[in-house]
Design a protein around this motif. Structure first.
Motif, PDB file in Angstrom:
ATOM      1  N   GLY A 138       0.700   3.833   2.357  1.00  0.00           N
ATOM      2  CA  GLY A 138      -0.475   2.634   2.647  1.00  0.00           C
ATOM      3  C   GLY A 138      -0.757   2.024   1.101  1.00  0.00           C
ATOM      4  N   PRO A 139      -1.909   2.051   0.981  1.00  0.00           N
ATOM      5  CA  PRO A 139      -2.364   0.764  -0.799  1.00  0.00           C
ATOM      6  C   PRO A 139      -2.319   1.462  -1.693  1.00  0.00           C
ATOM      7  N   THR A 142      -4.341   4.993  -3.311  1.00  0.00           N
ATOM      8  CA  THR A 142      -4.301   6.286  -2.377  1.00  0.00           C
ATOM      9  C   THR A 142      -4.898   7.481  -2.665  1.00  0.00           C
ATOM     10  N   LYS A 144      -1.191   8.799  -3.397  1.00  0.00           N
ATOM     11  CA  LYS A 144       0.024   9.081  -2.559  1.00  0.00           C
ATOM     12  C   LYS A 144       1.182   9.717  -3.594  1.00  0.00           C
ATOM     13  N   GLN A 241       8.754   1.328  -0.776  1.00  0.00           N
ATOM     14  CA  GLN A 241       9.124  -0.291   0.130  1.00  0.00           C
ATOM     15  C   GLN A 241       9.961  -0.971  -0.730  1.00  0.00           C
ATOM     16  N   ASP A 266       3.807   1.463  -0.629  1.00  0.00           N
ATOM     17  CA  ASP A 266       3.269   0.468   0.428  1.00  0.00           C
ATOM     18  C   ASP A 266       3.922  -1.007   0.853  1.00  0.00           C
ATOM     19  N   THR A 268       3.059  -3.302   2.134  1.00  0.00           N
ATOM     20  CA  THR A 268       2.206  -5.072   2.204  1.00  0.00           C
ATOM     21  C   THR A 268       3.025  -5.404   0.596  1.00  0.00           C
ATOM     22  N   GLN A 269       3.607  -4.443  -0.305  1.00  0.00           N
ATOM     23  CA  GLN A 269       3.809  -5.039  -1.751  1.00  0.00           C
ATOM     24  C   GLN A 269       5.791  -5.156  -1.718  1.00  0.00           C
TER      25      GLN A 269
END
Length: 328
Positions: A138-139, A142, A144, A241, A266, A268-269
């Motif tokens: 997740g972003p 959060t 994690k 990631q 994440d 998205t990164q």
């Protein structure tokens, strides 16, 4: 009921609730609930009068009662907790706050414990307890890595494991650290700083130094995991990631007996060079249905940093949804 959709309700709190903690300094907690819900709140000791829209009054009452229950249980309520509670109820009040916040993780710090603050964070903690391999995806912001670190420290203190191993890929250095000045610790320190930050927030500095001297806590770049078998360990792989397919496979096959691994990232990164596949994205497809492995997904509602971080994440998601992700 005064007029359509408008209501007034009086509630009385249990005498065992510490009102100074519940209401906050200069009643800041109550004022935040008042402003956020649009409900007029007047308090005299443990008696409160709520007035406003019917649905808003019901929500404000439930939030106040749930927060009071936390305080009665000894929870050190802060304004940030109230803000997170309001956000949780706006998303849907299916789970009582006490069921989320009361999942205390004991750590060796002045705070005494770390608590999940959202439903997904609670699910994440429960997944770590129940499974040997857990992926938290997740972003930013959060929780994690922070919650994984708390679970690792707690497991070490309870002697469920004999050591903690913290690792992340040093992508910016291409895992080739030789050109950087200093010894190996000085070379990798900038890439592992977020792990150190979380660790020092939970354990006294003197203890950390002793643990590191004995090898009880080890912080190292992912490249240093190759060829090892990690028994009786709690292993955290952060920024996953940025692992390649080969690195992810290598990491997952290091786990030995009586060990637990938590992998965070994440998707998205991704900072890998163009054309390289992310090991984290691939592993979601490969291991998604393997028993004993759990995947927990976080979203912007789980952000526990500054409230603007949540808005930033939403804005980027909206932009990328319209225009596609920018090329790296």
């Amino acid at each position: 009921m005064n007029k359509a959709g408008h209501t007034k309700k009086d509630i009385t709190l249990d005498s065992g609730c510490d009102l100074k903690v519940l209401y906050g300094e200069l009643d800041k907690n109550l004022k935040f609930i008042e402003d956020a819900s649009g409900v007029d709140i007047k308090a005299r000791g443990g008696r409160l009068s709520l007035e406003g829209g019917e649905a808003a009054v019901l929500m404000a009452e439930r939030i106040i009662r749930d927060l009071a229950g936390l305080v009665e249980g000894g929870y050190p309520l802060k304004l940030d907790d109230v803000k997170l509670a309001m956000r949780a109820y706006e998303a849907g009040p299916e789970t009582p706050l006490r069921d989320i916040f009361s999942e205390a993780i004991p750590v060796a710090s002045k705070k005494r414990h770390v608590n999940p603050k959202t439903k997904n964070q609670k699910a994440y903690v429960e997944a770590i307890k129940a499974n040997d391999i857990v992926f938290g995806i997740g972003p930013a912001g959060t929780g994690k890595t922070y919650l994984a670190m708390a679970m690792a420290v707690s497991a070490l203190l309870k002697k469920e494991v004999t050591r903690i191993i913290l690792t992340r890929p040093a992508v910016e250095a291409g895992e080739k650290l030789g050109f950087l000045p200093g010894d190996i610790q000085e070379k990798v320190h900038p890439y592992l700083r977020p792990l150190y930050d979380a660790l020092y927030d939970m354990v006294d500095a003197e203890k950390i130094e002793k643990f590191m001297e004995r090898g009880t806590i080890e912080v190292a770049p992912l490249a240093f995991m190759r060829g090892r078998t990690l028994n009786d360990s709690f292993i955290i792989l952060d920024e996953a990631q940025n692992t390649t397919t080969e690195q992810m496979k290598m990491f997952l096959t290091r786990m030995g007996f009586s060990s637990k691994s938590v992998i965070t990232g994440d998707i998205t990164q991704v900072d890998l060079p163009t054309g390289w596949a992310s090991g984290l994205i691939e592993v979601m497809k490969i291991l998604g249905h393997v028993k004993g492995i759990s995947f927990v997904r976080f979203n912007d509602k789980d952000v526990v940093r500054h409230s603007l971080v949540q808005q930033i994440i939403k804005a980027y998601e909206k932009y990328e949804g319209r225009n596609g992700k920018p090329e790296r």
